[in-house]
Design an enzyme around this catalytic site. Sequence first.
Site, PDB file in Angstrom:
ATOM      1  N   ARG A 132       6.937   3.958  -0.359  1.00 26.40           N
ATOM      2  CA  ARG A 132       6.238   3.353   1.089  1.00 26.40           C
ATOM      3  C   ARG A 132       7.577   4.373   1.159  1.00 26.40           C
ATOM      4  O   ARG A 132       8.533   4.342   1.615  1.00 26.40           O
ATOM      5  CB  ARG A 132       6.695   1.628   1.907  1.00 26.40           C
ATOM      6  CG  ARG A 132       5.269   1.226   1.571  1.00 26.40           C
ATOM      7  CD  ARG A 132       4.119   1.682   1.729  1.00 26.40           C
ATOM      8  NE  ARG A 132       3.150   0.567   1.445  1.00 26.40           N
ATOM      9  CZ  ARG A 132       2.023   0.841   0.904  1.00 26.40           C
ATOM     10  NH1 ARG A 132       1.989   1.908  -0.067  1.00 26.40           N
ATOM     11  NH2 ARG A 132       0.541  -0.116   0.524  1.00 26.40           N
ATOM     12  N   GLU A 165       4.537   7.873   9.176  1.00 21.65           N
ATOM     13  CA  GLU A 165       3.811   8.472   8.773  1.00 21.65           C
ATOM     14  C   GLU A 165       2.457   8.152   9.847  1.00 21.65           C
ATOM     15  O   GLU A 165       2.825   6.701  10.324  1.00 21.65           O
ATOM     16  CB  GLU A 165       3.405   7.186   7.171  1.00 21.65           C
ATOM     17  CG  GLU A 165       2.238   8.668   6.701  1.00 21.65           C
ATOM     18  CD  GLU A 165       2.275   7.295   5.361  1.00 21.65           C
ATOM     19  OE1 GLU A 165       1.082   6.886   4.944  1.00 21.65           O
ATOM     20  OE2 GLU A 165       3.280   7.301   4.073  1.00 21.65           O
ATOM     21  N   HIS A 185      -0.564  10.563   1.253  1.00 24.17           N
ATOM     22  CA  HIS A 185      -0.549   9.713   1.119  1.00 24.17           C
ATOM     23  C   HIS A 185      -2.070   9.343   0.284  1.00 24.17           C
ATOM     24  O   HIS A 185      -2.483   8.532   0.928  1.00 24.17           O
ATOM     25  CB  HIS A 185      -0.721   8.406   1.972  1.00 24.17           C
ATOM     26  CG  HIS A 185      -0.117   6.977   2.131  1.00 24.17           C
ATOM     27  ND1 HIS A 185       0.417   5.977   2.291  1.00 24.17           N
ATOM     28  CD2 HIS A 185      -0.862   6.151   0.598  1.00 24.17           C
ATOM     29  CE1 HIS A 185       0.357   4.723   2.325  1.00 24.17           C
ATOM     30  NE2 HIS A 185       0.137   4.684   0.827  1.00 24.17           N
TER      31      HIS A 185
END
Length: 327
Positions: A243, A271, A290
């Site tokens: 993450r 993000e 991602h």
Amino acid sequence: MSADHSGSGRPLAWLPLHPEEIDGLPAELDYAYWAGVSDFPTDPARCVFYGVPYLAPPEVSARPLAHMPRLRVVQTLTAGVDDILPAVPRMPSGTLLCNARGLHDASTAELALALTLAALRDIPGFVRAQDAGQWRQGFRPALADSSVLIVGYGSIGSAIEDRLAPFECARVARVARSARNTARSARNTARGPVHPVASLPELLPDADVVILATPLTEETRGLVNAGFLGRMKDGALLVNVARGAVVDTKALLAELESGRLRAALDVTDPEPLPPGHPLWAAPGTLITPHVGGPSSAFLPRAKALLRDQLARFVLDEPLRNVVVSAA
């Protein structure tokens, strides 16, 4: 279209995949499809099993929960549940939050290896040279004979090590929350130590590649800070498939802009990474948006997970991957 049958009186499950595309769903339930991009498909008050829309923002995923008084299970399609955990206090008492441990192991591990190899061998540089019609030879680091440190040794970390095995690394070290010994996988019975997080200061200086695969928790948020990065050897590569918030972006930028470290990042903080953010232009940096989980491996495995969990639910058998039960 949903597969809801409002008059049946059966309990209702909301699924993030079309129910008619999942063979073998238990007949004891009614089903409705909701991916988070439309109005609620049915009255959420009937829902007992909520499959969280995949990759939906937290405010979307959590929106139905206040309207689900009969809820008993929340099933994510992600291994990390940091986005949905803040909503647990709003769930009915006893509701189980289950993650998708195992679902993304292969896909995420593949990307971790791809990012590592691409960054080490400077594939982005060759692509830019090809676009410019330039022939740029030279030596690049190899994965062979290098030392790799995997930080976060759950099922994804183990899958990453499985894929590193053929590449003749000099050493693969493992770090998790607590120390233990582990068998790498059913395919390889070799055992080895998993070091505790407290061992990072002594392990980091030896690592040519550090791969982050840890979940985001209060303990891991900002784990990769200036001190962590400062212990990495000159020229080392940081690969993040965990993450974004596991890494202190400001501290990482300082190391990248100095040229001391390199990075390959599938996740960032913030993000999505906004246009103009300095990470986009940081030297020695490869960024993917991602995409560790979304691959051709996702759909069949997601269907199998939902089918298995729903079968266990209607048979009142223990569910897999329970993270927490609402108080």
